[in-house]
Design a protein around this motif. Structure first.
Motif, PDB file in Angstrom:
ATOM      1  N   LEU A 117       0.842  -1.273   0.054  1.00 51.20           N
ATOM      2  CA  LEU A 117      -0.146  -0.231  -0.071  1.00 51.20           C
ATOM      3  C   LEU A 117       0.800   1.287  -0.012  1.00 51.20           C
ATOM      4  CD1 LEU A 117      -2.971  -1.051   2.578  1.00 51.20           C
ATOM      5  CD2 LEU A 117      -2.776  -1.322   0.203  1.00 51.20           C
ATOM      6  N   CYS A 118       0.305   2.148  -0.645  1.00 48.13           N
ATOM      7  CA  CYS A 118       1.013   3.601  -0.501  1.00 48.13           C
ATOM      8  C   CYS A 118       0.750   4.135   0.830  1.00 48.13           C
ATOM      9  CB  CYS A 118       0.306   4.787  -1.384  1.00 48.13           C
ATOM     10  SG  CYS A 118       0.526   6.394  -1.129  1.00 48.13           S
ATOM     11  N   GLY A 119      -0.564   3.867   1.386  1.00 46.76           N
ATOM     12  CA  GLY A 119      -0.614   4.181   2.920  1.00 46.76           C
ATOM     13  C   GLY A 119      -1.227   5.647   2.987  1.00 46.76           C
ATOM     14  N   ASP A 120      -1.067   6.395   1.917  1.00 43.24           N
ATOM     15  CA  ASP A 120      -1.505   7.820   1.972  1.00 43.24           C
ATOM     16  C   ASP A 120      -1.870   8.271   0.392  1.00 43.24           C
ATOM     17  OD1 ASP A 120      -2.322  10.215   3.026  1.00 43.24           O
ATOM     18  OD2 ASP A 120      -0.493  10.980   3.348  1.00 43.24           O
ATOM     19  N   ALA A 121      -2.964   7.436  -0.297  1.00 43.38           N
ATOM     20  CA  ALA A 121      -3.146   7.706  -1.639  1.00 43.38           C
ATOM     21  C   ALA A 121      -4.025   8.739  -1.982  1.00 43.38           C
ATOM     22  CB  ALA A 121      -3.485   6.025  -2.089  1.00 43.38           C
ATOM     23  N   HIS A 122      -3.958   9.783  -1.218  1.00 37.35           N
ATOM     24  CA  HIS A 122      -4.956  10.803  -1.755  1.00 37.35           C
ATOM     25  C   HIS A 122      -4.497  11.359  -3.154  1.00 37.35           C
ATOM     26  CE1 HIS A 122      -2.200  14.274  -0.435  1.00 37.35           C
ATOM     27  NE2 HIS A 122      -2.009  13.641   0.540  1.00 37.35           N
ATOM     28  N   LEU A 123      -5.266  12.281  -3.657  1.00 34.37           N
ATOM     29  CA  LEU A 123      -5.046  12.747  -5.067  1.00 34.37           C
ATOM     30  C   LEU A 123      -3.897  13.679  -5.197  1.00 34.37           C
ATOM     31  CD1 LEU A 123      -7.633  15.383  -6.407  1.00 34.37           C
ATOM     32  CD2 LEU A 123      -6.961  15.021  -3.899  1.00 34.37           C
ATOM     33  N   SER A 124      -3.315  14.343  -4.184  1.00 31.76           N
ATOM     34  CA  SER A 124      -2.305  15.246  -4.127  1.00 31.76           C
ATOM     35  C   SER A 124      -0.850  14.416  -3.894  1.00 31.76           C
ATOM     36  CB  SER A 124      -2.390  16.419  -3.155  1.00 31.76           C
ATOM     37  OG  SER A 124      -3.360  17.363  -3.404  1.00 31.76           O
ATOM     38  N   VAL A 155      -7.529   2.461  -2.208  1.00 35.07           N
ATOM     39  CA  VAL A 155      -8.501   2.900  -2.914  1.00 35.07           C
ATOM     40  C   VAL A 155      -9.598   3.521  -2.373  1.00 35.07           C
ATOM     41  CG1 VAL A 155     -10.507   2.029  -4.622  1.00 35.07           C
ATOM     42  CG2 VAL A 155      -8.629   0.772  -4.420  1.00 35.07           C
ATOM     43  N   LYS A 156      -9.976   3.386  -1.075  1.00 39.27           N
ATOM     44  CA  LYS A 156     -10.496   4.262  -0.131  1.00 39.27           C
ATOM     45  C   LYS A 156     -10.007   5.495  -0.179  1.00 39.27           C
ATOM     46  CE  LYS A 156     -13.359   0.486   1.748  1.00 39.27           C
ATOM     47  NZ  LYS A 156     -13.819  -0.445   3.204  1.00 39.27           N
ATOM     48  N   ARG A 157      -8.766   5.513   0.283  1.00 38.31           N
ATOM     49  CA  ARG A 157      -8.151   7.017   0.613  1.00 38.31           C
ATOM     50  C   ARG A 157      -8.195   7.689  -0.601  1.00 38.31           C
ATOM     51  NH1 ARG A 157      -6.767  10.224   4.614  1.00 38.31           N
ATOM     52  NH2 ARG A 157      -4.568  11.194   4.324  1.00 38.31           N
ATOM     53  N   LEU A 158      -7.991   7.172  -1.830  1.00 39.76           N
ATOM     54  CA  LEU A 158      -8.132   8.057  -3.052  1.00 39.76           C
ATOM     55  C   LEU A 158      -9.409   8.523  -3.346  1.00 39.76           C
ATOM     56  CD1 LEU A 158      -7.258   9.138  -5.859  1.00 39.76           C
ATOM     57  CD2 LEU A 158      -7.431   6.796  -6.735  1.00 39.76           C
ATOM     58  N   LEU A 372       8.875  -0.900  -5.178  1.00 37.40           N
ATOM     59  CA  LEU A 372       7.953  -1.923  -5.504  1.00 37.40           C
ATOM     60  C   LEU A 372       6.735  -1.195  -6.175  1.00 37.40           C
ATOM     61  CD1 LEU A 372       7.270  -4.895  -5.540  1.00 37.40           C
ATOM     62  CD2 LEU A 372       6.465  -4.604  -3.139  1.00 37.40           C
ATOM     63  N   MET A 373       6.230  -0.222  -5.899  1.00 33.21           N
ATOM     64  CA  MET A 373       5.066   0.242  -6.558  1.00 33.21           C
ATOM     65  C   MET A 373       5.228   1.337  -7.408  1.00 33.21           C
ATOM     66  SD  MET A 373       2.724   1.157  -2.900  1.00 33.21           S
ATOM     67  CE  MET A 373       1.257   1.686  -3.995  1.00 33.21           C
ATOM     68  N   GLN A 374       6.462   2.317  -7.531  1.00 32.93           N
ATOM     69  CA  GLN A 374       6.582   3.102  -8.645  1.00 32.93           C
ATOM     70  C   GLN A 374       7.006   2.269  -9.866  1.00 32.93           C
ATOM     71  OE1 GLN A 374       9.035   6.101  -7.333  1.00 32.93           O
ATOM     72  NE2 GLN A 374       7.255   7.737  -7.159  1.00 32.93           N
ATOM     73  N   TRP A 427      -5.804   4.083 -12.152  1.00 33.23           N
ATOM     74  CA  TRP A 427      -5.188   3.028 -12.941  1.00 33.23           C
ATOM     75  C   TRP A 427      -3.611   2.868 -12.398  1.00 33.23           C
ATOM     76  CZ3 TRP A 427      -0.236   3.122 -15.331  1.00 33.23           C
ATOM     77  CH2 TRP A 427      -0.114   2.146 -16.468  1.00 33.23           C
ATOM     78  N   THR A 428      -3.132   4.051 -11.935  1.00 34.44           N
ATOM     79  CA  THR A 428      -1.608   4.076 -11.480  1.00 34.44           C
ATOM     80  C   THR A 428      -1.752   3.295 -10.058  1.00 34.44           C
ATOM     81  OG1 THR A 428      -1.387   6.136 -12.375  1.00 34.44           O
ATOM     82  CG2 THR A 428       0.130   5.492 -10.492  1.00 34.44           C
ATOM     83  N   LEU A 429      -2.666   3.323  -9.105  1.00 36.57           N
ATOM     84  CA  LEU A 429      -2.875   2.474  -8.023  1.00 36.57           C
ATOM     85  C   LEU A 429      -3.082   0.971  -8.550  1.00 36.57           C
ATOM     86  CD1 LEU A 429      -2.616   3.325  -5.099  1.00 36.57           C
ATOM     87  CD2 LEU A 429      -5.254   3.273  -5.091  1.00 36.57           C
ATOM     88  N   ALA A 430      -3.745   0.752  -9.407  1.00 34.67           N
ATOM     89  CA  ALA A 430      -3.975  -0.598  -9.777  1.00 34.67           C
ATOM     90  C   ALA A 430      -2.512  -1.252 -10.306  1.00 34.67           C
ATOM     91  CB  ALA A 430      -5.087  -0.747 -10.889  1.00 34.67           C
ATOM     92  N   ARG A 431      -1.931  -0.493 -11.124  1.00 35.75           N
ATOM     93  CA  ARG A 431      -0.816  -0.895 -11.532  1.00 35.75           C
ATOM     94  C   ARG A 431       0.238  -1.282 -10.496  1.00 35.75           C
ATOM     95  NH1 ARG A 431       2.701   2.541 -13.142  1.00 35.75           N
ATOM     96  NH2 ARG A 431       3.023   2.829 -10.957  1.00 35.75           N
ATOM     97  N   ALA A 432       0.323  -0.301  -9.491  1.00 38.67           N
ATOM     98  CA  ALA A 432       1.336  -0.498  -8.269  1.00 38.67           C
ATOM     99  C   ALA A 432       0.720  -1.519  -7.432  1.00 38.67           C
ATOM    100  CB  ALA A 432       0.997   0.776  -7.255  1.00 38.67           C
TER     101      ALA A 432
END
Length: 489
Positions: A117-124, A155-158, A372-374, A427-432
């Motif tokens: 998880l990013c852990g803080d996946a808000h749009l900014s 996903v919920k954070r975003l 791992l995510m980027q 899309w980017t979050l799914a790829r990660a």
């Protein structure tokens, strides 16, 4: 079922007790059929509709107390700035309240389908930056809270961030829901596409704006397309020389970081001459040790630079108060500068709810999660632990301060533009997640219908309501003198 020994159990509505997520043992060499079957079995145990649920229990922790708990390990004189930035709007509050949401997510139903998880996946926390090949790429760009956990938490954070930003912008209810649905659908459809691809195809997937920007601009009105194109062009100018011209000057023949207290304070202004010399020496030691966390070719490149000055810098919203240093490096001469940022890495806000990190060093946790995510990470991204002049050992991760880094400000987005942006983020979050989690199981769990999308949109609405109450609670704490606030910074 051979793929996993565990299937998550839904949390009852109204039960807010945060429950630590058990991480099922992943067996990547299970057959495609077994992995798909695991996803479908999980959907039966944790229905997609359950992701709309948000606890309303009176036992929910006080959000102000949670923030105060974080403040205890931060630089005391900077904490009021953090509160001031959070109080600007419900959206800025949300940006700084990752721990509050982690606590809330810990009390919701979870799939048990784990990903990094990013852990803080808000749009900014999505934006553009340069790849090592000097292409402009779009990706997540903040990994302070990264940790393995249920994929839907990101996903919920975003989704909630899009709903909250839409409210701040005055979007109508239908417009906000369309934005959130675009992001959730973008995630679900991308994950289902990644499930059909080979491991290497997924690993190499990335969003190259040099290739994708024309198609994105074609979906915008001419005036908005022009502004977007200008923002991307501006990002290309944000390089080391631009950073030097903005943050530093030549004084007595040497590069010096410009003082702008309390946001940027050179080390010579923070400590006595003796203390500054000691800290400067510690940062030199950190740089020498940190080199070992880099690839050999990048280690060689870094050794071509010399540390000439350093300063403490206030960054972000949620990060304010953590120790962050900017390091002015010089190459061949003053016309060859580079800024590095050494940022303190504390425990992820997810650890109390998703399990303790497997990394003893939180800088290493951040770097490993980011790699791992980027799809493409900064060439100088590395980590190290060092002891401060107070004798306390702290973990840091290091990267370039800026390298074509840019973002579209949420407050300037219109509904259609935010929907496009949300879809890119999805899309980017799914790829990660597809890189680190079981994309076949997650795709089978999500299914081909929009049930998950609608549940996420319902959750985002409910969480935006709760976030507004939390923002008001922080304001009330400030009015009552319970916390000290410094505004305008």
């Amino acid at each position: 079922m051979s793929h996993s020994a565990e299937v998550a159990v839904p949390v009852e509505v109204g039960d807010h007790e945060a429950r630590r997520v058990r991480r099922p043992a992943r067996r990547p060499h299970s057959s495609r059929a077994e992995r798909v079957a695991h996803g479908k079995a999980t959907r039966a145990a944790v229905p997609l509709e359950s992701h709309a649920l948000l606890s309303s229990s009176d036992l929910r922790p006080d959000p102000v107390e949670l923030l105060a708990r974080q403040a205890a390990s931060r630089v005391p004189e900077l904490v009021p700035i953090r509160y001031g930035r959070m109080l600007v709007s419900p959206f800025t509050f949300y940006r700084g309240a990752a721990l509050v949401m982690a606590s809330d997510l810990g009390g919701t139903p979870h799939s048990g389908l784990s990903a990094q998880l990013c852990g803080d996946a808000h749009l900014s926390n999505f934006g553009v930056f340069a790849s090592p090949e000097r292409h402009l790429v779009f990706d997540a760009n903040d990994f302070d809270e990264t940790l393995p956990g249920p994929f839907e938490w990101d996903v919920k954070r975003l989704a909630a961030s899009l709903e909250i930003a839409g409210r701040d912008n005055g979007f109508k209810r239908k417009e906000r829901r369309a934005v959130v649905l675009a992001a959730a659908r973008g995630y679900r459809e991308a994950m289902r596409t990644f499930a059909t691809q080979t491991n290497l195809e997924v690993w190499y997937a990335h969003l190259d704006l040099d290739q994708e920007l024309p198609a994105i601009l074609a979906q915008l009105k001419p005036a908005r397309a022009k502004l977007t194109e200008q923002a991307m062009a501006k990002a290309r100018t944000r390089d080391s020389m631009q950073a030097f011209n903005k943050l530093a000057k030549v004084e007595d023949g040497r590069g010096r970081i410009i003082s702008d207290p309390p946001l940027i304070v050179p080390v010579t202004e923070l400590f006595s001459d003796e203390g500054a010399t000691e800290l400067f020496g510690q940062l030199r030691t950190l740089l020498r040790s940190y080199r070992r966390s880099l690839q050999s070719d990048r280690r060689h490149l870094l050794e071509e630079f010399t540390l000439v000055d350093m300063a403490r810098k206030v960054v972000g919203v949620g990060s304010v108060g953590t120790r962050a240093w900017i390091l002015l490096m010089e190459g061949v001469d003053q016309a060859d500068p580079m800024f590095l940022q050494a940022k303190e890495a504390q425990a992820s806000v997810l650890e109390d709810f998703a399990g303790t990190s497997l990394y003893a060093n939180h800088g290493a946790r951040v770097v490993a999660g980011q790699h791992l995510m980027q799809a493409s990470s900064d060439i100088f991204l590395g980590w190290q632990r060092t002891k401060g002049i107070d004798g306390v050992e702290r973990d840091y991760y290091i990267r370039q301060l800026r390298d074509w880094k840019g973002a579209l400000p949420p407050e300037e987005m219109i509904p259609g533009g935010m929907a496009i942006y949300g879809r890119l983020c999805g899309w980017t979050l799914a790829r990660a997640h597809a890189r680190s989690g079981d994309r076949l199981a997650i795709a089978a769990y999500l299914g081909g219908k929009d049930t998950f999308d609608q549940a996420i949109a319902d959750f985002a609405t409910a969480y935006a309501d709760l976030n507004e109450k939390d923002h008001a609670a922080l304001q009330a704490a400030a009015d009552a003198g319970r916390i000290t606030v410094q505004t305008g910074l």
